[in-house]
Design a protein around this motif. Structure first.
Motif, PDB file in Angstrom:
ATOM      1  N   SER A 350     -21.179  -8.982 -85.608  1.00 34.29           N
ATOM      2  CA  SER A 350     -21.944  -7.987 -86.243  1.00 34.29           C
ATOM      3  C   SER A 350     -22.672  -9.361 -86.573  1.00 34.29           C
ATOM      4  CB  SER A 350     -21.293  -7.576 -86.830  1.00 34.29           C
ATOM      5  OG  SER A 350     -20.710  -7.785 -88.092  1.00 34.29           O
ATOM      6  N   PRO A 351     -24.438  -9.220 -86.879  1.00 33.25           N
ATOM      7  CA  PRO A 351     -25.187 -10.897 -86.732  1.00 33.25           C
ATOM      8  C   PRO A 351     -25.118 -10.199 -88.275  1.00 33.25           C
ATOM      9  CG  PRO A 351     -26.620  -8.617 -86.277  1.00 33.25           C
ATOM     10  CD  PRO A 351     -25.221  -8.332 -85.969  1.00 33.25           C
ATOM     11  N   PRO A 352     -25.231 -11.871 -89.425  1.00 32.43           N
ATOM     12  CA  PRO A 352     -25.442 -11.410 -91.145  1.00 32.43           C
ATOM     13  C   PRO A 352     -27.150 -10.695 -91.268  1.00 32.43           C
ATOM     14  CG  PRO A 352     -25.353 -13.765 -90.131  1.00 32.43           C
ATOM     15  CD  PRO A 352     -25.405 -12.936 -88.982  1.00 32.43           C
ATOM     16  N   HIS A 353     -26.980  -9.605 -92.424  1.00 31.33           N
ATOM     17  CA  HIS A 353     -27.855  -8.708 -92.471  1.00 31.33           C
ATOM     18  C   HIS A 353     -28.099  -9.074 -94.098  1.00 31.33           C
ATOM     19  CE1 HIS A 353     -31.207  -5.681 -91.488  1.00 31.33           C
ATOM     20  NE2 HIS A 353     -30.207  -5.081 -92.339  1.00 31.33           N
ATOM     21  N   SER A 354     -29.351  -8.638 -94.315  1.00 27.42           N
ATOM     22  CA  SER A 354     -30.354  -8.904 -95.646  1.00 27.42           C
ATOM     23  C   SER A 354     -29.460  -7.737 -96.557  1.00 27.42           C
ATOM     24  CB  SER A 354     -31.874  -8.865 -95.848  1.00 27.42           C
ATOM     25  OG  SER A 354     -32.043  -8.654 -95.341  1.00 27.42           O
ATOM     26  N   ALA A 355     -29.547  -6.660 -96.407  1.00 32.37           N
ATOM     27  CA  ALA A 355     -29.055  -5.523 -97.161  1.00 32.37           C
ATOM     28  C   ALA A 355     -28.191  -4.796 -96.537  1.00 32.37           C
ATOM     29  CB  ALA A 355     -30.648  -4.794 -97.566  1.00 32.37           C
ATOM     30  N   VAL A 356     -27.870  -3.359 -97.721  1.00 33.25           N
ATOM     31  CA  VAL A 356     -27.079  -3.257 -96.737  1.00 33.25           C
ATOM     32  C   VAL A 356     -27.578  -1.635 -96.413  1.00 33.25           C
ATOM     33  CG1 VAL A 356     -25.350  -0.964 -97.367  1.00 33.25           C
ATOM     34  CG2 VAL A 356     -25.373  -3.008 -98.739  1.00 33.25           C
TER      35      VAL A 356
END
Length: 433
Positions: A350-356
């Motif tokens: 999974s890639p990094p993501h900025s928010a839940v």
């Protein structure tokens, strides 16, 4: 009603006279004018579907009631000037008819001219009316006045080519090669004849042959439609701009002289040649090939939750993960490389993501179609440990250790790690392990 007597030119009063000399003055002036003289009729030919002609001469005066005659057919005449009357007819047979003219209220007299209707060729429409300069474009023409017992030719500018009569009002001919691009008149004549001064022309446009250099994507999945971008040169913004996938022709969208797009039809696995055409008949021969790959399916995805910092391994089970294909995992609009482990399994991180958040998850062929159904992947914060009990164990181990975390988390192969030693973990409840 009365008939005017013979009289010299000029104006007279018009009155009514009754028996025993009674006179009623009307106050009207009646004019005796010189008889009109007809000098010509133009044109001398007409279409069987109708048309217009003009009678020229002298002595025409502005008044209603003028009639032109084609044989026994009376037509309303419109006085344009003292030297011109215009007439229209809606239809006629294939013959030559005498043209007559009648004075308002008078009898028709011969003009000394006739009009031949339906005896000349009239090119009414053609398709396509443009093709490459190297010639060979089959052009279907609708022509009025065809005699099935005669032979005809098509004239592209001053170049004559044979024509084939296909039946009522239909002729087919192929455009000859042309030295350069541009417009030329297109006519149909009897074989061995030249067009007359009043023949009907269409215009045929010669253009540079289109060339296809590259297609994107280079592959598609069987059973799906994909938008294919074709790069090259010589693309024209026409209503007949087309792509041909094998033997199937589809409409194309013009983007620029160097790029068009078309949507592929649904096809079976294999390889199909893509060619392009500006007129739906003259296609390129550049050999662009689209690979149609077997369909692939996604059966299960695990886990469907991972940290917002990324790096969660996501295992996908399905079918059709072909060795020669490159797959990616799509987390919403974010894509990461997928590693193929067999025809039925792949995995990705999974890639990094900025928010839940929760995003749709799909598996895609690189720059191509996707599959995955209704899977949703949740990005969550790091789980925090609230409590651990007990916090001691004898050297021999064997103590049940309970761990409380602060959120509902979907565990993937959960384990406890004591220093460098990992042991299995059992989930007791949704928030205690």
């Amino acid at each position: 009603e009365c008939i005017s007597p013979e009289h010299g030119a000029g104006d007279v009063s018009l009155n009514l006279v009754f028996d025993r000399g009674g006179l009623v003055e009307t106050g009207m002036v009646f004019s005796f004018v010189s008889s009109p003289e007809v000098l010509g009729v133009h044109p001398r030919t007409g279409s069987h579907s109708g048309g217009k002609f003009t009678i020229s001469g002298t002595g025409f005066f502005m008044s209603k009631g003028w009639h032109c005659w084609l044989g026994d057919m009376a037509l309303d005449g419109v006085v344009i000037s003292s030297t011109e009357i215009a007439c229209s007819f809606s239809s006629g047979g294939r013959n030559c008819l005498e043209v007559k003219l009648s004075f308002p209220g008078g009898l028709p007299f011969s003009t000394g001219f006739d009009i031949c209707i339906g005896t000349t060729l009239e090119v009414m429409s053609g398709l396509p009316l443009y093709g490459p300069a190297d010639g060979g474009t089959p052009v279907l023409l609708k022509v009025a006045g065809i005699d099935m017992e005669k032979s005809y030719s098509c004239l592209f500018g001053n170049i004559t080519v044979p024509a084939v009569s296909l039946g009522f009002e239909s002729i087919n001919c192929r455009s000859p090669p042309q030295n350069g691009i541009g417009l030329v008149p297109l006519s149909v004549v009897e074989e061995g004849q030249q067009p007359g001064s009043d023949h009907h022309d269409l215009v045929f446009s010669y253009y540079e042959q289109q060339v296809a250099r590259k297609i994107t994507p280079a592959s598609s999945q069987a059973g799906t439609n994909v938008t294919v971008s074709v790069s090259g040169r010589g693309f024209r913004d026409t209503s007949l701009l087309s792509c041909r996938f094998g033997s199937i022709i589809v409409a194309a969208s013009w983007l620029s002289p160097r790029q068009i797009e078309c949507v592929s039809p649904i096809m079976d696995p294999g390889h199909v040649t893509i060619e392009v055409s500006n007129n739906a008949v003259d296609f390129s021969s550049d050999g662009m090939v689209l690979e149609i790959l077997p369909e692939f399916s996604v059966f299960s995805v695990y886990p469907l939750q991972g940290r917002i910092t990324g790096g969660t391994r996501v295992d996908v089970k399905g079918s059709g993960f072909k060795e020669t294909s490159t797959f990616v995992c799509a987390f919403g609009d974010m894509r990461t490389h997928a590693t193929r482990t067999s025809r039925r399994t792949i995995f990705c991180l999974s890639p990094p993501h900025s928010a839940v958040s929760a995003l749709p998850f799909q598996v895609c062929r690189e720059r191509s179609e996707c599959s995955g159904g209704n899977h949703i992947f949740r990005f969550v914060d790091e789980a925090r440990i609230i409590d651990v009990h007990p916090i001691r164990s004898p050297l021999a181990g064997g103590v049940d250790v309970r761990i409380v975390i602060d959120q509902d988390f979907i565990w993937h192969a959960p384990r406890c790690r004591f220093g460098t030693v990992s042991v299995p973990l059992d989930i007791i409840s949704r928030n205690i392990g």
